[in-house]
Design a protein around this motif. Structure first.
Motif, PDB file in Angstrom:
ATOM      1  N   TYR A   7     -17.606   2.896  19.051  1.00  0.00           N
ATOM      2  CA  TYR A   7     -18.710   3.762  19.444  1.00  0.00           C
ATOM      3  C   TYR A   7     -20.028   2.994  19.395  1.00  0.00           C
ATOM      4  CZ  TYR A   7     -21.321   7.934  20.427  1.00  0.00           C
ATOM      5  OH  TYR A   7     -22.138   8.841  21.041  1.00  0.00           O
ATOM      6  N   SER A   8     -20.171   2.128  18.406  1.00  0.00           N
ATOM      7  CA  SER A   8     -21.402   1.327  18.301  1.00  0.00           C
ATOM      8  C   SER A   8     -21.546   0.391  19.500  1.00  0.00           C
ATOM      9  CB  SER A   8     -21.397   0.537  16.992  1.00  0.00           C
ATOM     10  OG  SER A   8     -21.408   1.427  15.889  1.00  0.00           O
ATOM     11  N   GLU A  22     -19.284  -0.337  33.780  1.00  0.00           N
ATOM     12  CA  GLU A  22     -17.816  -0.394  33.686  1.00  0.00           C
ATOM     13  C   GLU A  22     -17.382  -0.445  32.227  1.00  0.00           C
ATOM     14  OE1 GLU A  22     -16.207  -3.672  35.912  1.00  0.00           O
ATOM     15  OE2 GLU A  22     -17.313  -3.109  37.718  1.00  0.00           O
ATOM     16  N   HIS A  23     -18.072  -1.256  31.435  1.00  0.00           N
ATOM     17  CA  HIS A  23     -17.697  -1.427  30.032  1.00  0.00           C
ATOM     18  C   HIS A  23     -17.908  -0.146  29.231  1.00  0.00           C
ATOM     19  CE1 HIS A  23     -18.214  -6.103  30.216  1.00  0.00           C
ATOM     20  NE2 HIS A  23     -17.258  -5.644  31.005  1.00  0.00           N
ATOM     21  N   TYR A  24     -19.074   0.505  29.378  1.00  0.00           N
ATOM     22  CA  TYR A  24     -19.289   1.711  28.567  1.00  0.00           C
ATOM     23  C   TYR A  24     -18.409   2.862  29.033  1.00  0.00           C
ATOM     24  CZ  TYR A  24     -22.734   4.010  31.754  1.00  0.00           C
ATOM     25  OH  TYR A  24     -23.368   4.624  32.807  1.00  0.00           O
ATOM     26  N   ALA A  61     -15.937   4.812  26.534  1.00  0.00           N
ATOM     27  CA  ALA A  61     -15.990   6.269  26.350  1.00  0.00           C
ATOM     28  C   ALA A  61     -14.581   6.848  26.286  1.00  0.00           C
ATOM     29  CB  ALA A  61     -16.792   6.920  27.481  1.00  0.00           C
ATOM     30  N   THR A  62     -13.697   6.361  27.133  1.00  0.00           N
ATOM     31  CA  THR A  62     -12.301   6.798  27.088  1.00  0.00           C
ATOM     32  C   THR A  62     -11.635   6.317  25.805  1.00  0.00           C
ATOM     33  OG1 THR A  62     -12.178   6.768  29.500  1.00  0.00           O
ATOM     34  CG2 THR A  62     -10.082   6.672  28.303  1.00  0.00           C
ATOM     35  N   GLU A 118      -9.514   8.280  22.685  1.00  0.00           N
ATOM     36  CA  GLU A 118      -8.120   7.977  22.340  1.00  0.00           C
ATOM     37  C   GLU A 118      -7.972   7.618  20.860  1.00  0.00           C
ATOM     38  OE1 GLU A 118      -7.107   4.902  25.124  1.00  0.00           O
ATOM     39  OE2 GLU A 118      -6.894   6.326  26.772  1.00  0.00           O
ATOM     40  N   ILE A 119      -8.917   6.858  20.338  1.00  0.00           N
ATOM     41  CA  ILE A 119      -8.865   6.480  18.923  1.00  0.00           C
ATOM     42  C   ILE A 119      -9.034   7.715  18.045  1.00  0.00           C
ATOM     43  CG2 ILE A 119      -9.958   5.112  17.099  1.00  0.00           C
ATOM     44  CD1 ILE A 119     -10.858   3.188  19.467  1.00  0.00           C
TER      45      ILE A 119
END
Length: 158
Positions: free
Chosen positions: A30-31, A57-59, A63-64, A68-69
């Protein structure tokens, strides 16, 4: 009314230990998500367009991933951390409050993706010891993505 006991073949202590480790992975992830989004908004300079799009693309992927975690933590029967203060207490990723130059953004994100990978790698033996294949699979996927992202970002600095 109490929920039924969890009986997935992993004892309570192991589930709690794995969930605690996953909480650290979640906080790190998240950080990095938050920092990447910040950099997406605030990048400037000759690499603006390519970095702006890459950071998006990275963020979006992150977010997905955080969802999931968190869902895996819940499946293990533990609450998922979900506040800035909880993440701040759990993360190994340093916060960026300023507006660094584009190259410094890239350097920070390389370091941060490698940090998430190391945190996931620390948790992996706990999952492996408990025969927790779903968590091991999740961690393997996260390490693969973070290591690939770090490599791609590092390539921009060559």
């Amino acid at each position: 009314m109490a929920s039924p006991a969890i009986d997935i073949g992993i004892d309570t202590a192991a589930r709690q230990e794995i969930a605690a480790g996953l909480s650290r992975v979640l906080a790190d992830s998240y950080s990095v998500y938050l920092k990447t989004h910040n950099f997406h908004w605030n990048v400037t300079g000759p690499m603006f367009n390519s970095l702006h799009l890459m950071f998006e693309e990275h963020y979006t992927e992150l977010a997905t991933a955080v969802d999931e975690i968190a869902e895996r933590i819940r499946a293990l029967g533990e609450p998922a951390p979900g506040s800035y203060s909880a993440y701040q207490a759990l993360t190994s990723v340093p916060e960026e409050e300023g507006q660094p130059e584009a190259v410094e953004m890239i350097k920070q994100l390389v370091r941060d993706h490698e940090t998430v990978s190391r945190t996931a790698r620390e948790v992996f033996p706990l999952a492996e010891k408990a025969n927790d294949e779903p968590t091991a699979d999740l961690l393997t996927q996260r390490m693969q993505i973070h290591e690939k992202t770090a490599w791609m970002l590092r390539s921009l600095l060559a």
